[in-house]
Design an enzyme around this catalytic site. Sequence first.
Site, PDB file in Angstrom:
ATOM      1  N   ARG A  91       0.874  -1.367  -0.034  1.00 14.77           N
ATOM      2  CA  ARG A  91      -0.096  -0.008   0.053  1.00 14.77           C
ATOM      3  C   ARG A  91       0.901   1.205  -0.167  1.00 14.77           C
ATOM      4  NH1 ARG A  91      -5.344  -1.589   3.860  1.00 14.77           N
ATOM      5  NH2 ARG A  91      -6.250  -2.807   2.237  1.00 14.77           N
ATOM      6  N   SER A  92       0.712   1.985   1.090  1.00 11.02           N
ATOM      7  CA  SER A  92       1.293   3.457   0.786  1.00 11.02           C
ATOM      8  C   SER A  92       2.636   3.428   1.324  1.00 11.02           C
ATOM      9  CB  SER A  92       0.439   4.394   1.744  1.00 11.02           C
ATOM     10  OG  SER A  92      -0.733   4.832   1.059  1.00 11.02           O
ATOM     11  N   ALA A  93       3.202   2.105   1.718  1.00 13.17           N
ATOM     12  CA  ALA A  93       4.618   2.103   1.896  1.00 13.17           C
ATOM     13  C   ALA A  93       5.239   2.203   0.676  1.00 13.17           C
ATOM     14  CB  ALA A  93       5.084   0.829   2.573  1.00 13.17           C
ATOM     15  N   LYS A 141       5.073   4.802  -1.367  1.00  9.89           N
ATOM     16  CA  LYS A 141       5.230   6.355  -1.383  1.00  9.89           C
ATOM     17  C   LYS A 141       6.841   6.423  -1.146  1.00  9.89           C
ATOM     18  CE  LYS A 141       0.674   8.340  -0.741  1.00  9.89           C
ATOM     19  NZ  LYS A 141      -0.172   6.943  -0.543  1.00  9.89           N
TER      20      LYS A 141
END
Length: 390
Positions: free
Chosen positions: A67-69, A71
């Site tokens: 997921r947003s890891a 980013k």
Amino acid sequence: MDVNGTVAEGFEPVREVFAANFDALGDRGAAVAVYRDGHKVVDLWGGTRDVDDTAVPWAHGTAQIVRSATKGVTAAVLLMLAERGQLDLDAPVGTYWPEFKARGKERTLVRHVLAHRAGVPVLDRPLTPAEAADPDLGAAAVAAQTPLWEPGTDHGYHAHTYSWLTGEVVRRVTGRSIGDWIADEIAGPLGLDLWVGLPDAVAARVGRVGQVEGPPAAGGLHTRPKRSVSEAYADSASLTRRAFAAITPPADENDAAYRAAVLPASNGIATAEGLARFYASLIGEVDGVRLFSPATVSAARAEQSAGPDRVLVVNTRFGLGYMLHGTASPLLSPGSFGHPGRGGALGFADPESGIAFGYVTNGFRKSVTADARAQALVGAVRGAVARLDA
């Protein structure tokens, strides 16, 4: 729970906490890896590959969507381009992407994008998962969006729009998709099991993910009074709901087409070892490869945004593309920088101690930033470092 893998002398408590996460915190399948000064000191895995099936055990090379890891890996691309002189972080985004200047965004800087200050965390017309996977459609949607605040004057988490903001800047500057750039310039040189845009050849190594029940987050969004959180999510007009609904309906994270798409805000896939090794290479050499100069490390973790987050409700702190240590995302120490993935995954580096950390799981929680399982492991690493340095 049988825990597989190794820990270096002094890091034995990490193994104990990792095992306890299955017994006490409901982990189904997970892995954690830690590097110190460029050398791997923790490499553990256990449970099952798939959240909804007990037949296949988690193997050493099992990878999961983080997921947003993602980013944090994405931010490294823009910072590396800046270090190479190919991208100016203080230039308007429109310098590289002229269409983005529309609707009052002509003074939006590249650094505003990295620090969640661009003012476009939502889309007036959300994209379907199929539309979101089309880089042309995603970029056009963001370019046509009117900012919700004057870019650079405030911050709010760009949960999904970060994909098209960063991806299109990289595509305009390099002529390559950001997924290809990561494969060629980051994952390849370091030998990382880490992909943004999953190749068919490794798809069988990736487990199925899903939501699991468990204790509340160790910090972050769920530390706020329940009323304010429930109001934010219950209100369909709130920025919280609208930012996370920029892709509607929510994508099926187990779908092969979604995993193969290049969405650098949300669909990176990695092993824990790959995530930890990536962060280790930001702060020092790993087998002769270092991605960031010391000056770029300083820039990455220099505070750009702090205070009430218009999207996440709580106070957040961001450097250039990285969450910084704080109540929303507790890391190892005040100098740490990294990024969580909603409901589970976490990767970060701590330059002062030389620690780089990666945790991946197939069971996601409702927490947004600080997952209790990851935080328990961070605490164990913190204690181990303190004892070793005493």
